[in-house]
Design an enzyme around this catalytic site. Structure first.
Site, short mmCIF file in Angstrom:
data_model
loop_
_atom_site.label_atom_id
_atom_site.label_comp_id
_atom_site.label_asym_id
_atom_site.label_seq_id
_atom_site.Cartn_x
_atom_site.Cartn_y
_atom_site.Cartn_z
N HIS A 1 1.02 -1.30 -0.06
CA HIS A 1 -0.05 0.05 0.06
C HIS A 1 0.82 1.24 -0.22
CE1 HIS A 1 -3.19 2.58 0.91
NE2 HIS A 1 -4.33 1.64 0.91
N GLU B 1 -0.43 1.09 -6.04
CA GLU B 1 -0.18 -0.01 -4.81
C GLU B 1 -0.60 -1.48 -5.61
OE1 GLU B 1 -3.85 0.37 -2.49
OE2 GLU B 1 -3.61 2.26 -2.28
O1 TA6 Z 1 -6.06 1.31 -1.27
C1 TA6 Z 1 -7.04 1.84 -0.92
C2 TA6 Z 1 -7.99 1.77 0.00
O2 TA6 Z 1 -8.41 0.25 0.11
C3 TA6 Z 1 -9.05 2.81 0.22
O3 TA6 Z 1 -10.37 2.06 -0.04
C4 TA6 Z 1 -8.94 3.07 1.78
O4 TA6 Z 1 -9.77 2.41 2.60
C5 TA6 Z 1 -7.54 2.85 1.83
O5 TA6 Z 1 -7.14 1.75 1.44
C6 TA6 Z 1 -7.10 3.33 3.30
O6 TA6 Z 1 -7.38 2.08 4.06
P1 TA6 Z 1 -7.08 2.10 5.67
O7 TA6 Z 1 -7.47 0.92 6.25
O8 TA6 Z 1 -5.58 2.17 5.71
O9 TA6 Z 1 -7.42 3.37 6.23
#
Ligand code: TA6
Length: 299
Positions: free
Chosen positions: A169, A274
């Site tokens: 991520h 990501e």
């Molecule tokens: O990668 C995108 C995502 O899935 C978004 O939908 C948002 O939820 C982001 O990840 C961040 O998630 P988190 O659990 O780190 O706040």
């Protein structure tokens, strides 16, 4: 290369002879800093990111395993927290390996290895309780003069097969999101999580001018994604055995809604690209292994 631990043993830092550096928090094995030789930070980290182990880090490169997002219809993982438990477990530092050709510094590189297993003391208690599988993870972070790579090897050490998803991520740092153009996703199918109805493939480049949350599945895993700013290429992201690329920017409202997202207009200085295997599930039988990696090269 020199590898040093912080006073409180919460993080490990590696630096190449030419000055490039990477810093990894043992909480979640989260890369929290990657600097070039001039000391310019390449990753975005929220000013309010928790680095004390109390929650997933807002920024850097959180690790997503065994589930991306939440999967309410998926029996094995439906009770797990969003993005799973790898990013909220305390990993062990397994060691470093450096390669320096003493004649040419340009070949310098340093690899840091981290481990997490179902038997590990640092495993998030939720995992043991809600995902009862025998697994082992080895996470490698490799720094060279012009790149940062992260690779994860997942093995099933038990009798029961399990499904998993893997994703890096990555929060890339940019100067101004309005000047950013993303290339390499033209004509690529994607799932749009902001407006599910709209997911028409588009040409290059992709600009970000509103909340964006898309899962692209490029035709070939070797297709590179390039992030440019003001016409200058900045990052080139390539994938190894990872079928998908998520593009995320929370924009104003979602940034306002995240307590650990600071400054609130910080979404203008970040872009998540990501790489992952998240559009389906990797099924690991006993003794099976899954390996996926990303390389981010500085243009
Ligand atoms: O990668 C995108 C995502 O899935 C978004 O939908 C948002 O939820 C982001 O990840 C961040 O998630 P988190 O659990 O780190 O706040």
């Amino acid at each position: 290369a020199t590898v040093t631990f912080s006073e409180d043993n919460s993080r490990v830092r590696a630096e190449l002879p030419t000055g490039e550096s990477v810093e990894v928090l043992l909480h979640g094995a989260t890369v929290i800093s990657w600097k070039d030789a001039a000391g310019d930070e390449k990753l975005w980290l929220s000013d309010a990111a928790k680095l004390d182990g109390s929650k997933a880090v807002r920024g850097g490169i959180p690790l997503v395993f065994p589930v991306f997002g939440t999967a309410p219809d998926h029996e094995q993982t439906k009770t797990l927290p969003q993005h799973g438990f790898a990013r909220t477990s305390r990993w062990e530092f397994l060691g470093k390996s450096t390669s320096e050709d003493s004649f040419s510094l340009s070949s310098a590189s340093v690899k840091l290895d981290f481990g997490l297993s179902s038997a590990a003391a640092g495993l998030d208690p939720l995992a043991r309780e809600r995902w009862p599988y025998a697994f082992n993870l080895i996470y490698s972070v490799t720094l060279t003069r012009d790149s940062l790579s992260t690779g994860l090897v997942v093995t099933n050490d038990g009798e029961k097969p399990f499904d998993c998803q893997v994703l890096f991520h990555t929060y890339l740092r940019v100067k101004d999101i309005n000047e950013v153009a993303i290339a390499g996703l033209a004509s690529t199918p994607y799932v749009d999580k902001v407006s599910p109805a709209a997911s028409a493939p588009h040409d290059d480049p992709l600009a970000i001018a509103a909340e964006t949350d898309r899962v692209y599945t490029p035709a070939s895993a070797s297709a590179a994604v390039t992030v440019s700013e003001s016409g200058e290429p900045k990052f080139r992201i390539t994938r190894d055995n990872l079928s998908d690329v998520v593009v995320w920017n929370p924009w104003t409202d979602k940034a306002a809604g995240m307590a650990d997202f600071e400054p609130k207009d910080g979404f203008r200085q970040m872009l998540c690209i990501e790489p992952g295997s998240v559009s389906g599930w990797q099924v690991l039988e006993q003794g099976d292994a899954f390996e996926g990696a990303q390389t981010i090269t500085l243009a």
